[in-house]
Write an enzyme that holds these catalytic residues in place. Structure first.
Site, PDB file in Angstrom:
ATOM      1  N   GLY A 184       0.806  -1.221   0.000  1.00 26.13           N
ATOM      2  CA  GLY A 184       0.000   0.000   0.000  1.00 26.13           C
ATOM      3  C   GLY A 184       0.832   1.260   0.000  1.00 26.13           C
ATOM      4  O   GLY A 184       0.485   2.252  -0.657  1.00 26.13           O
ATOM      5  N   ASN A 205       3.784   1.614  -1.334  1.00 22.62           N
ATOM      6  CA  ASN A 205       4.284   1.782  -2.691  1.00 22.62           C
ATOM      7  C   ASN A 205       3.205   2.293  -3.639  1.00 22.62           C
ATOM      8  O   ASN A 205       3.472   3.086  -4.547  1.00 22.62           O
ATOM      9  CB  ASN A 205       4.859   0.463  -3.218  1.00 22.62           C
ATOM     10  CG  ASN A 205       6.230   0.160  -2.650  1.00 22.62           C
ATOM     11  OD1 ASN A 205       6.963   1.055  -2.260  1.00 22.62           O
ATOM     12  ND2 ASN A 205       6.575  -1.108  -2.589  1.00 22.62           N
ATOM     13  N   SER A 213       1.622  -8.301   1.581  1.00 22.47           N
ATOM     14  CA  SER A 213       1.419  -9.538   2.340  1.00 22.47           C
ATOM     15  C   SER A 213       0.634  -9.256   3.618  1.00 22.47           C
ATOM     16  O   SER A 213       0.637  -8.134   4.133  1.00 22.47           O
ATOM     17  CB  SER A 213       2.780 -10.162   2.692  1.00 22.47           C
ATOM     18  OG  SER A 213       3.551  -9.260   3.469  1.00 22.47           O
ATOM     19  N   ASN A 218      -1.786 -13.130 -10.562  1.00 14.85           N
ATOM     20  CA  ASN A 218      -1.032 -13.602 -11.722  1.00 14.85           C
ATOM     21  C   ASN A 218      -1.619 -14.956 -12.140  1.00 14.85           C
ATOM     22  O   ASN A 218      -2.625 -15.419 -11.584  1.00 14.85           O
ATOM     23  CB  ASN A 218       0.467 -13.699 -11.413  1.00 14.85           C
ATOM     24  CG  ASN A 218       0.764 -14.612 -10.239  1.00 14.85           C
ATOM     25  OD1 ASN A 218       0.043 -15.574  -9.967  1.00 14.85           O
ATOM     26  ND2 ASN A 218       1.835 -14.320  -9.515  1.00 14.85           N
ATOM     27  N   ASP A 250       3.441  -3.257  -7.495  1.00 14.53           N
ATOM     28  CA  ASP A 250       2.835  -2.146  -6.756  1.00 14.53           C
ATOM     29  C   ASP A 250       2.674  -0.919  -7.651  1.00 14.53           C
ATOM     30  O   ASP A 250       1.682  -0.191  -7.560  1.00 14.53           O
ATOM     31  CB  ASP A 250       3.692  -1.784  -5.541  1.00 14.53           C
ATOM     32  CG  ASP A 250       3.779  -2.915  -4.532  1.00 14.53           C
ATOM     33  OD1 ASP A 250       2.837  -3.726  -4.464  1.00 14.53           O
ATOM     34  OD2 ASP A 250       4.786  -2.992  -3.812  1.00 14.53           O
ATOM     35  N   ALA A 290       8.778   0.961 -13.758  1.00 16.61           N
ATOM     36  CA  ALA A 290       9.449   0.648 -12.491  1.00 16.61           C
ATOM     37  C   ALA A 290      10.632  -0.279 -12.704  1.00 16.61           C
ATOM     38  O   ALA A 290      11.632  -0.193 -11.979  1.00 16.61           O
ATOM     39  CB  ALA A 290       8.458   0.014 -11.512  1.00 16.61           C
TER      40      ALA A 290
END
Length: 305
Positions: free
Chosen positions: A41, A43, A138, A185, A254, A284
């Protein structure tokens, strides 16, 4: 302006360094470390901030590492609120071997967040009346089964658009309690449906099966270097990842969520939400360590898609 709140239950300080040659039982000489505020969060809030909008990051912080985390978030210019946790904030370690350019990522276990501490931070989140709530990163195993149920109970009928980026059983618990968007994913998508694996031509049917089964409006399936796919009950979109010089994958997921949430807050179309996600995630990877992306890189990539 759309009020965005990010919630990071398990934040971290990321410690980044470089070294030359990894040899067992030898003393490894490292470069001066660089410290970054980490956690899903946090990030996401950093990404939204870089795109020119504002969110408020909520997270627990404890001990001297927690104090460092708060100073790093403040340095990023991100608005934040915390609760003091009894357990110290964790510190992760990322090191790159300059002889091979191999990156080694050491993630420390989650510190214990008590139920009382979780209730305290969630009450603060509720008082903000967010329109979009991002729960990312996580989650401590002891809280994974109750976090999303508690969020639903606290907000009731005024529940915001909940965006979730987590994994394992926590992602299933999130779906069972109703979310707006998830970003699994391939492997996570398969697990949610009780399958060992999903072939590329089965992704759309699998994602729409989740939407039909649970109270979820959008499923974004991240496909790494291939790009990403976005589905709602009526539509399917694919955006291929642009070719870039990859230096680090830390924070790419993120950044992708941050780009999508920012676009969502701008009332963008579904395809543009996906394009901004892919652009920010790809941008990124162009930076070393855990630096996320540069706005100019993300903008350039978006217009190339």
């Amino acid at each position: 302006m759309t009020k965005i709140i990010t919630l990071t239950i398990n934040p971290a300080v990321d410690k980044n360094t470089k070294f030359e040659g990894l040899v067992a039982e030898h003393k490894i000489r490292c470069e001066q470390p660089v410290y970054d505020a980490g956690g899903g969060g946090i990030n996401v809030s950093k990404a939204i901030n870089r795109l020119g909008s504002e969110s408020t990051a909520f997270f627990p912080a404890g001990g001297p590492i927690g104090d460092l985390l708060k100073s790093l978030v403040k340095k990023e210019g991100v608005v934040f609120e915390t609760i003091e946790s009894k357990a110290w904030t964790r510190e992760n370690f990322i090191a790159v071997d300059t002889t091979t350019n191999a990156q080694y990522r050491f993630g420390m276990p989650s510190p214990e967040l008590t139920l009382e501490e979780f209730k305290e931070i969630l009450e603060k989140v509720k008082n903000q009346n967010p329109e979009i709530l991002v729960v990312s990163g996580s989650l401590p195993e002891i809280l994974a089964s109750i976090i999303f149920k508690r969020i639903s109970e606290v907000f009731g009928e005024k529940k915001p658009k909940i965006v979730v980026d987590t994994s394992g059983d926590a992602l299933k618990f999130a779906l069972e309690n109703g979310v707006y968007l998830i970003k699994p994913n391939h492997k996570e998508l398969a697990k949610l449906l009780g399958l060992e694996k999903i072939e590329p031509n089965q992704v759309e049917s699998a994602a729409k099966a989740l939407i039909a089964k649970y109270n979820c409006e959008i499923v974004v399936v991240s496909m790494g270097s291939e790009g990403a796919m976005l589905f709602d009950k009526d539509n399917a979109h694919f955006v291929a990842a642009p070719k870039v010089e990859k230096k680090s994958t830390v924070g790419a997921g993120d950044s992708m969520v941050g780009g999508m949430v920012w676009a969502l807050s701008q009332d963008s179309s579904l395809i543009d939400i996906l394009k901004w996600g892919v652009a920010c995630g790809s941008a990124a990877t162009m930076n070393e360590g855990t630096q996320l992306f540069k706005k100019e890189d993300a903008v350039d990539l978006y217009f190339s898609l």
